[in-house]
Scaffold this motif. Sequence first.
Motif: not given
Length: 209
Positions: A28-33, A152-157, A170-173
């Motif tokens: 997720e990111m919670t601020e506009n980058p 927010h997003l999700h990625t997987c193996t 890209s700024g997601f945590r």
Amino acid sequence: MSTTKTFTPSGYSHVQPGHIASVVTCLEMTENPDAAEPSFAGDIRLDRVEKPNLEAYRTLYRKIGAEWLWFSRLIISDEKLASIIGHEDVEVYVLRDGQQDIGLMELDFRQPNECELVFLGLTEEVTGKGLGRALMNATLKRAWQRDIQRLHLHTCTLDHPSALGFYLRSGFRPYAFQVETQADPRLTGHLPLTAAPHVPLIQPQQQKG
């Protein structure tokens, strides 16, 4: 209203025959980058597609995602898919080079104050040419144009091996891990048996107790 969570026990767990498993990273990111303005060269452009044609959508979805076993849009009914991608708070964008569809980006604003980056991908022939960064910049610009507090997003193996690092840059945590099991879409007929050769294909009769 609280939601009860169930957790995978420590140690090894068997996966049901005919199924695959992956570890999912939620980000997720919670601020506009304040991302850079997207720039596409030549005839490449990003078009929003309102109420996409289901066949065209799934064709592009497969072209991008078969190598990484994308399956979620293949296993649902036409009615369910139409209700999602045709919703006024779901934005579907197609990256085009002239008349050729080469990328997909999908944003879901149906939850108040949030946006989910549902899909972001390029076709194999244009991967590694810098389009991913421009497409991400366009994604961030469009998502934060709305009055949201979280993207927010999700990625997987099973995803492209550079996907997680790309999202982090890209700024997601990351904020959570999940384990997903699902019937192997190659065995259900939703994807060809030759898809994703890097993921072992185990027929149910091959599994031993």
